[in-house]
Design a protein around this motif. Structure first.
Motif, short mmCIF file in Angstrom:
data_model
loop_
_atom_site.label_atom_id
_atom_site.label_comp_id
_atom_site.label_asym_id
_atom_site.label_seq_id
_atom_site.Cartn_x
_atom_site.Cartn_y
_atom_site.Cartn_z
N TRP A 1 0.86 -1.32 0.00
CA TRP A 1 0.07 0.12 0.04
C TRP A 1 0.90 1.34 -0.05
CZ3 TRP A 1 -4.72 0.83 -1.56
CH2 TRP A 1 -5.65 -0.27 -1.84
N ALA A 2 2.09 1.05 0.45
CA ALA A 2 2.79 2.23 0.81
C ALA A 2 3.38 2.65 -0.55
CB ALA A 2 4.09 2.03 1.67
N ILE B 1 6.81 7.08 0.31
CA ILE B 1 6.02 6.80 1.58
C ILE B 1 6.81 5.53 2.23
CG2 ILE B 1 3.69 5.73 2.35
CD1 ILE B 1 3.72 8.81 1.43
N SER B 2 6.75 5.58 3.40
CA SER B 2 7.35 4.07 4.05
C SER B 2 6.55 3.49 4.99
CB SER B 2 8.59 4.77 4.94
OG SER B 2 8.13 5.62 5.92
N VAL B 3 6.97 2.44 5.55
CA VAL B 3 6.13 1.95 6.52
C VAL B 3 6.95 1.72 8.13
CG1 VAL B 3 4.96 0.39 4.86
CG2 VAL B 3 6.95 -0.50 5.85
N GLU B 4 6.11 1.85 9.13
CA GLU B 4 6.69 1.96 10.13
C GLU B 4 5.86 1.14 11.23
OE1 GLU B 4 6.51 5.12 13.74
OE2 GLU B 4 7.56 5.82 11.84
N GLY C 1 3.62 -0.41 17.68
CA GLY C 1 2.94 -1.54 18.65
C GLY C 1 2.86 -2.86 17.81
N THR C 2 1.60 -3.22 17.68
CA THR C 2 1.62 -4.68 17.05
C THR C 2 1.12 -4.69 15.71
OG1 THR C 2 -0.82 -4.60 17.83
CG2 THR C 2 0.79 -5.62 19.33
N GLY C 3 1.29 -3.42 15.01
CA GLY C 3 0.70 -3.27 13.56
C GLY C 3 1.92 -2.37 12.95
N TRP C 4 1.45 -2.18 11.49
CA TRP C 4 2.20 -1.35 10.62
C TRP C 4 1.22 -0.31 10.21
CZ3 TRP C 4 7.33 -2.35 9.54
CH2 TRP C 4 7.67 -3.68 10.37
N ALA C 5 1.99 0.80 10.20
CA ALA C 5 1.16 2.27 9.47
C ALA C 5 2.19 2.76 8.37
CB ALA C 5 1.13 3.19 10.59
#
Length: 77
Positions: free
Chosen positions: A30-31, A42-45, A48-52
């Motif tokens: 999606w990024a 756009i990156s992913v980070e 907690g327990t998920g990715w944004a």
């Protein structure tokens, strides 16, 4: 609140009231789509327990999670 119209339909997790991608692979896919649409990196980070998704749009740092099976801006956690 910015919402992208394409359905996400991926596994999600809830962390601190935010719905996030469960897997890094889905978030990365999606990024890439969002980066192409907005013509900005756009990156992913891991949050907690998920990715944004994370990026900079119009000079502002932006984070995206999921809201109702759509990508939506979220408050950075």
């Amino acid at each position: 609140m910015t919402i992208f119209s394409a359905s996400v339909f991926d596994a999600t997790v809830i962390y601190n009231g935010q719905e996030l991608f469960k897997g890094q692979g889905s978030a990365t896919m999606w990024a890439e789509k969002v980066a192409k649409e907005l013509e900005t990196p756009i990156s992913v980070e891991k949050i907690g327990t998920g990715w944004a998704l994370r990026g900079r749009v119009d000079g502002e740092d932006v984070s995206w999670g999921i809201y109702g099976q759509r990508l939506s801006r979220i408050e950075a956690v």
